[in-house]
Design an enzyme around this catalytic site. Structure first.
Site, mmCIF file in Angstrom:
data_model
loop_
_atom_site.group_PDB
_atom_site.id
_atom_site.type_symbol
_atom_site.label_atom_id
_atom_site.label_comp_id
_atom_site.label_asym_id
_atom_site.label_seq_id
_atom_site.Cartn_x
_atom_site.Cartn_y
_atom_site.Cartn_z
ATOM 1 N N ARG A 41 19.248 -21.700 13.531
ATOM 2 C CA ARG A 41 19.794 -20.457 14.110
ATOM 3 C C ARG A 41 18.697 -19.410 14.034
ATOM 4 N NH1 ARG A 41 23.179 -15.895 12.045
ATOM 5 N NH2 ARG A 41 24.783 -15.416 13.601
ATOM 6 N N SER A 110 32.055 -22.394 18.249
ATOM 7 C CA SER A 110 32.611 -21.444 17.279
ATOM 8 C C SER A 110 34.005 -21.045 17.710
ATOM 9 C CB SER A 110 31.780 -20.155 17.244
ATOM 10 O OG SER A 110 30.499 -20.392 16.764
ATOM 11 N N LYS A 139 26.819 -12.453 9.610
ATOM 12 C CA LYS A 139 27.343 -12.115 10.944
ATOM 13 C C LYS A 139 28.236 -10.884 10.757
ATOM 14 C CE LYS A 139 28.914 -14.597 14.997
ATOM 15 N NZ LYS A 139 29.372 -15.883 15.509
HETATM 16 N N1 TZP Z 1 29.607 -17.719 12.367
HETATM 17 C C1 TZP Z 1 30.731 -17.270 11.804
HETATM 18 S S1 TZP Z 1 30.440 -16.661 10.243
HETATM 19 C C2 TZP Z 1 28.800 -17.042 10.332
HETATM 20 C C3 TZP Z 1 28.512 -17.605 11.556
HETATM 21 C C4 TZP Z 1 27.192 -18.057 12.014
HETATM 22 C C5 TZP Z 1 27.834 -16.770 9.239
HETATM 23 C C6 TZP Z 1 28.148 -17.475 7.969
HETATM 24 O O1 TZP Z 1 27.174 -17.161 7.016
HETATM 25 P P1 TZP Z 1 27.457 -17.092 5.466
HETATM 26 O O2 TZP Z 1 26.174 -16.500 4.895
HETATM 27 O O3 TZP Z 1 27.666 -18.488 4.964
HETATM 28 O O4 TZP Z 1 28.636 -16.212 5.236
#
Ligand code: TZP
Ligand code: MG
Length: 210
Positions: A41, A110, A139
């Site tokens: 990503r 997603s 995010k």
């Molecule tokens: N999509 C929904 S939450 C997220 C993504 C890419 C990020 C999740 O990251 P983390 O650091 O595990 O909370």
């Protein structure tokens, strides 16, 4: 059989946390810890940079037999021998992603609601992400959805479902207790002092719950 049926821990090499020069090292650590599937990503990076990072990861993921998924750009599968792509609600439909990829590949989507999860299954996604369960700095714009829908989701949608967003070693048992079987973890793995060890600890909780 779904190619991801044996994947329970999904990791993301997120360039928001990983410096470009550390992409291969961090990938190696995640693989050492037993990560089952990995995504690259790289928000706000040029496609040619993403190709370079993916090429640094590929020999490692291939050797480990771990699928590599590219975020956001299905068309890059024409250039890179990755195993799949991941698209968000605002990106592409699953069929469109497959067309852009131009070859057979894993497509993940997603989802943030039960309805979106049903749609992704109907569209032919190979797996879904479901979240963010909790607020997350990875995010920050996304609204947290909590744990309430997880059990119903697993009763109704028969795809590999990776619960995501604020998942950590510390809250993993609660999330599994709410009905989750698979998780995607970004910052809790990437920010760990020992990435391989943290990954292995999470894996052991997941296998204990499986
Ligand atoms: N999509 C929904 S939450 C997220 C993504 C890419 C990020 C999740 O990251 P983390 O650091 O595990 O909370
Ligand atoms: Mg996206």
């Amino acid at each position: 059989m779904n190619p991801l049926s044996r994947c329970f821990l999904y990791g993301i090499v997120d360039l928001g946390y990983v410096a470009p020069e550390n992409v291969a090292t961090v990938t190696t650590r995640l693989l050492e810890g037993g990560i089952d599937i990995l995504q690259l990503r790289a928000k706000e990076r040029l496609k040619k940079e993403i190709v370079k990072y993916a090429e640094a990861m590929l020999p490692l993921t291939k050797a480990a037999g771990v699928p590599l998924i590219l975020n956001d750009y299905p068309d890059l599968l024409n250039e890179v021998e990755a195993d799949g792509c991941h698209v968000g609600q605002e990106d592409f439909g699953v069929a469109e992603a497959r067309e852009l990829a131009g070859r057979g590949c894993v497509v993940g989507k997603s989802t943030h609601t039960l309805a979106q999860a049903h749609t992704a299954e109907r569209e032919g996604a190979d797996y879904i992400g479901f979240g963010p369960l909790f607020p997350t700095g990875t995010k920050p714009s996304a609204e947290a959805i909590g744990l309430a829908a997880i059990r119903t989701l697993h009763e109704q949608v028969h795809l590999p479902i990776f619960c995501i967003g604020g998942v950590k070693l510390e809250n993993l048992r609660d999330i599994m207790g709410a009905g989750a079987r698979r998780v995607c973890i970004v910052s809790d793995l990437l920010l760990a002092t020992d990435v391989a060890n943290r990954t292995a600890q999470v894996k052991s909780v997941l296998s204990f719950a499986a």
